[in-house]
Design a protein around this motif. Structure first.
Motif, PDB file in Angstrom:
ATOM      1  N   GLU A  69       0.705  -1.154  -0.064  1.00  0.00           N
ATOM      2  CA  GLU A  69      -0.174   0.120  -0.224  1.00  0.00           C
ATOM      3  C   GLU A  69       1.115   1.241   0.026  1.00  0.00           C
ATOM      4  O   GLU A  69       1.924   1.324   0.598  1.00  0.00           O
ATOM      5  CB  GLU A  69      -1.077  -0.213   1.363  1.00  0.00           C
ATOM      6  N   LEU A  70       0.346   2.159  -1.072  1.00  0.00           N
ATOM      7  CA  LEU A  70       1.107   3.491  -1.049  1.00  0.00           C
ATOM      8  C   LEU A  70       0.599   4.361   0.332  1.00  0.00           C
ATOM      9  O   LEU A  70      -0.703   4.222   0.556  1.00  0.00           O
ATOM     10  CB  LEU A  70       0.970   4.256  -2.268  1.00  0.00           C
ATOM     11  N   ASN A  71       1.507   5.301   0.803  1.00  0.00           N
ATOM     12  CA  ASN A  71       0.931   6.233   1.862  1.00  0.00           C
ATOM     13  C   ASN A  71       0.788   7.816   1.201  1.00  0.00           C
ATOM     14  O   ASN A  71       1.759   8.032   0.463  1.00  0.00           O
ATOM     15  CB  ASN A  71       2.272   6.372   2.749  1.00  0.00           C
ATOM     16  N   LYS A  72      -0.344   8.068   1.453  1.00  0.00           N
ATOM     17  CA  LYS A  72      -0.474   9.544   1.099  1.00  0.00           C
ATOM     18  C   LYS A  72       0.676  10.614   1.729  1.00  0.00           C
ATOM     19  O   LYS A  72       0.943  10.234   2.996  1.00  0.00           O
ATOM     20  CB  LYS A  72      -1.717  10.006   1.822  1.00  0.00           C
ATOM     21  N   ASP A 127       1.359   9.820  -3.715  1.00  0.00           N
ATOM     22  CA  ASP A 127       1.423   8.586  -2.919  1.00  0.00           C
ATOM     23  C   ASP A 127       2.798   8.060  -2.902  1.00  0.00           C
ATOM     24  O   ASP A 127       3.280   7.785  -3.802  1.00  0.00           O
ATOM     25  CB  ASP A 127       0.426   7.562  -3.588  1.00  0.00           C
ATOM     26  N   GLU A 174      -0.255  16.678  -2.713  1.00  0.00           N
ATOM     27  CA  GLU A 174      -0.541  15.274  -2.300  1.00  0.00           C
ATOM     28  C   GLU A 174       0.032  14.405  -3.442  1.00  0.00           C
ATOM     29  O   GLU A 174      -0.280  14.447  -4.591  1.00  0.00           O
ATOM     30  CB  GLU A 174      -1.935  15.138  -2.324  1.00  0.00           C
TER      31      GLU A 174
END
Ligand SMILES: [Zn+2]
Ligand SMILES: [Zn+2]
Length: 181
Positions: A9-12, A21, A19
């Motif tokens: 999962e990519l993080n914001k 990811d 913004e």
């Protein structure tokens, strides 16, 4: 949304109000097309970026198939690579997002740095590239600490738009674009 390389999962992350990811494992980042537009809205018109050689020769960019798939719409991405530099950018034709791995950022910064040696550019530009270099070479650092990350996104914006003129319609005012001068 998962990292196209590591499948985690990519993080914001917010980088100077933009913004993106980010993958915590490989430190690659995903920018969707809206993010590129935000950069356009934020950029200063008086910066000297248009003097850089890598903005001036869209014909030197070539596209080929990438092994990565778009984290957003799962399509196979294209790789855009530029002439005699090592710059390779993964680009999704469908959603128009871009994936940058850590290596690609390093290569873009190296290309900018090389130009700093041969061109007279303003101090702001020099400071930005210096900061980017430190950030990339310091394993403890995070992209979100980069004061002018928009530099890189701006680079992408011009590259992609020059290669894919159909996107021009969705963007405004290109009077500063070197290809229209
Ligand atoms: Zn990753
Ligand atoms: Zn896509």
């Amino acid at each position: 949304m998962d990292c196209p390389v590591c499948k985690i999962e990519l993080n914001k992350k917010s980088i100077k109000g933009i913004e993106v990811d980010e993958c915590e494992k490989c430190e690659g980042i995903w920018c969707d097309n809206d993010e590129l537009k935000q950069v356009k809205d934020k950029t200063d018109s008086d910066l000297n970026w248009m003097d850089f050689d890598i903005w001036k020769h869209p014909e030197r960019f070539k596209a080929k198939s990438a092994k990565n798939h778009c984290p957003n719409c799962k399509q196979a991405m294209d790789v855009l690579d530029y002439d005699n530099t090592k710059i390779e950018i993964d680009y999704c034709k469908q959603c128009k997002g871009t994936w940058l791995d850590k290596n690609e950022l390093e290569n873009i910064i190296a290309a900018l740095e090389e130009e700093l040696l041969t061109k007279s550019v303003n101090d702001y530009v020099k400071a930005t590239v210096e900061e980017a270099k430190e950030l990339i070479s310091n394993p403890e650092s995070f992209l979100s600490e980069w004061k002018d990350f928009s530099t890189i996104l701006r680079f992408l914006q011009y590259r992609i738009l020059s290669l894919h003129p159909e996107i021009h319609d969705t963007m405004v005012s290109f009077q500063k674009n070197p290809f229209n001068r």
